[in-house]
Design a protein around this motif. Structure first.
Motif, mmCIF file in Angstrom:
data_model
loop_
_atom_site.group_PDB
_atom_site.id
_atom_site.type_symbol
_atom_site.label_atom_id
_atom_site.label_comp_id
_atom_site.label_asym_id
_atom_site.label_seq_id
_atom_site.Cartn_x
_atom_site.Cartn_y
_atom_site.Cartn_z
ATOM 1 N N VAL A 1 4.015 -4.316 7.614
ATOM 2 C CA VAL A 1 3.961 -5.768 7.772
ATOM 3 C C VAL A 1 3.781 -6.496 6.439
ATOM 4 C CG1 VAL A 1 2.624 -7.681 8.788
ATOM 5 C CG2 VAL A 1 3.103 -5.629 10.136
ATOM 6 N N TYR A 2 2.985 -5.914 5.531
ATOM 7 C CA TYR A 2 2.567 -6.661 4.347
ATOM 8 C C TYR A 2 3.739 -7.212 3.541
ATOM 9 C CZ TYR A 2 3.873 -3.377 0.642
ATOM 10 O OH TYR A 2 4.590 -2.626 -0.253
ATOM 11 N N GLU A 3 4.861 -6.497 3.515
ATOM 12 C CA GLU A 3 6.000 -6.919 2.688
ATOM 13 C C GLU A 3 6.742 -8.111 3.277
ATOM 14 O OE1 GLU A 3 7.806 -3.583 5.302
ATOM 15 O OE2 GLU A 3 5.865 -4.159 4.449
ATOM 16 N N HIS A 4 6.453 -8.456 4.528
ATOM 17 C CA HIS A 4 7.167 -9.547 5.196
ATOM 18 C C HIS A 4 6.465 -10.894 5.086
ATOM 19 C CE1 HIS A 4 10.079 -6.829 6.992
ATOM 20 N NE2 HIS A 4 9.091 -6.044 7.391
ATOM 21 N N VAL A 5 5.191 -10.912 4.715
ATOM 22 C CA VAL A 5 4.454 -12.176 4.672
ATOM 23 C C VAL A 5 4.530 -12.778 3.271
ATOM 24 C CG1 VAL A 5 2.889 -11.412 6.494
ATOM 25 C CG2 VAL A 5 2.253 -11.077 4.103
ATOM 26 N N PRO A 6 4.472 -14.113 3.177
ATOM 27 C CA PRO A 6 4.549 -14.753 1.855
ATOM 28 C C PRO A 6 3.400 -14.383 0.929
ATOM 29 C CG PRO A 6 5.033 -16.342 3.602
ATOM 30 C CD PRO A 6 4.531 -15.095 4.275
ATOM 31 N N ASP A 7 2.213 -14.126 1.483
ATOM 32 C CA ASP A 7 1.046 -13.820 0.656
ATOM 33 C C ASP A 7 0.289 -12.648 1.276
ATOM 34 O OD1 ASP A 7 -1.389 -13.734 -0.721
ATOM 35 O OD2 ASP A 7 -1.445 -15.903 -1.015
ATOM 36 N N ALA A 8 0.518 -11.458 0.766
ATOM 37 C CA ALA A 8 -0.125 -10.262 1.317
ATOM 38 C C ALA A 8 -1.632 -10.302 1.118
ATOM 39 C CB ALA A 8 0.463 -9.008 0.667
ATOM 40 N N GLY A 9 -2.100 -10.989 0.079
ATOM 41 C CA GLY A 9 -3.533 -11.115 -0.157
ATOM 42 C C GLY A 9 -4.218 -11.885 0.964
ATOM 43 N N LYS A 10 -3.582 -12.956 1.448
ATOM 44 C CA LYS A 10 -4.132 -13.716 2.572
ATOM 45 C C LYS A 10 -4.149 -12.879 3.838
ATOM 46 C CE LYS A 10 -3.115 -18.467 1.139
ATOM 47 N NZ LYS A 10 -2.378 -19.722 1.505
ATOM 48 N N LEU A 11 -3.093 -12.119 4.057
ATOM 49 C CA LEU A 11 -3.047 -11.210 5.207
ATOM 50 C C LEU A 11 -4.232 -10.265 5.174
ATOM 51 C CD1 LEU A 11 -1.657 -9.575 7.546
ATOM 52 C CD2 LEU A 11 -0.418 -8.353 5.736
#
Length: 244
Positions: free
Chosen positions: A99-109
């Protein structure tokens, strides 16, 4: 999204790993699947956990999940993984698979998953490595490795899209991303014994691929194309609350 057997294979590995690393039976734990898509993995997990909540930003996928699966302990919600609607310290387990590669900000995830996870809770974190030969979303060699402007042109040249949105991290980037957690790397364990972790779909024991994977995972872990880590939230928050 709708590859039922393929996603259930992944779910079996999740259950195998989480069963081994958990100090409590899964049947008493409440789980959140971030980016659960069409609910196939969530449905399998719900057979093993007290409750499972699946969220995804894709409304079509969530509608499919709601219509297809109706287990009493299974819930689906449309939601943004970078702004979860749940209270802090809600879930015993969080699943975050590819999932992490699909979100604009992996840090927020990662910060949001940390927030909603109970102290001592665990995240099943499956993540691709930027240093992979073949990018899985487009099945193109070296797409994730080259600079992003070139990746955009690459996609246009082969007629597979206009922009390369996925943002993969290297092994070291992923380690930095999860630095708030203690990390147990199950990658070499699964590679060493795929049968034990229901992972024969990844590789079969005794093959040349299996031997090569074992060598790389032992001597050059930073080159493995994907990782399975169990992340544990520290108990500090709970201890501080007890002191107060």
């Amino acid at each position: 999204m709708f590859d039922i057997e393929g996603r259930r294979r992944k779910a079996r590995t999740m259950v195998s790993v989480l069963s081994e690393c958990s100090d409590r039976p899964l049947a008493g734990l409440h789980a959140l699947n971030v980016g659960g898509s069409a609910g196939i993995i969530d449905e399998y997990l719900s057979r093993h956990f007290a409750s499972v909540t699946g969220i995804d930003i894709d409304e079509t996928a969530i509608q499919f999940a709601r219509k297809t699966f109706n287990n009493e302990n299974l819930h689906f919600e449309t939601g943004d993984a970078m702004a979860l609607r749940y209270e802090a310290d809600t879930f015993d387990v969080v699943v975050c698979s590819q999932v992490y590669e699909h979100v604009p900000d992996a840090g927020k995830l990662m910060a949001e998953m940390y927030r909603v996870l109970k102290p001592g809770g665990k995240i099943y974190f499956a993540a691709g490595n930027r240093l992979m030969y073949r990018e899985p979303h487009y099945n193109l060699p070296l797409l994730a490795v080259i600079p992003r402007p070139l990746a955009h042109r690459y996609l246009r040249l082969v007629g597979k899209g206009e922009y390369y949105y996925e943002k993969h991290f290297t092994y070291w980037g992923l380690k930095h991303l999860v630095c708030s957690f203690s990390v147990t790397d199950y990658t070499p364990l699964i590679i060493r014994d795929p049968d034990k972790y229901q992972a024969r779909y990844m590789m079969k024991t005794g093959t040349l691929k299996h031997g090569l994977a074992r060598f790389i995972s032992r001597y050059a872990i930073w080159l493995v194309p994907g990782y399975i880590w169990v992340l544990e939230k520290p108990m500090t928050t709970m201890r501080n609350a007890e002191v107060m």
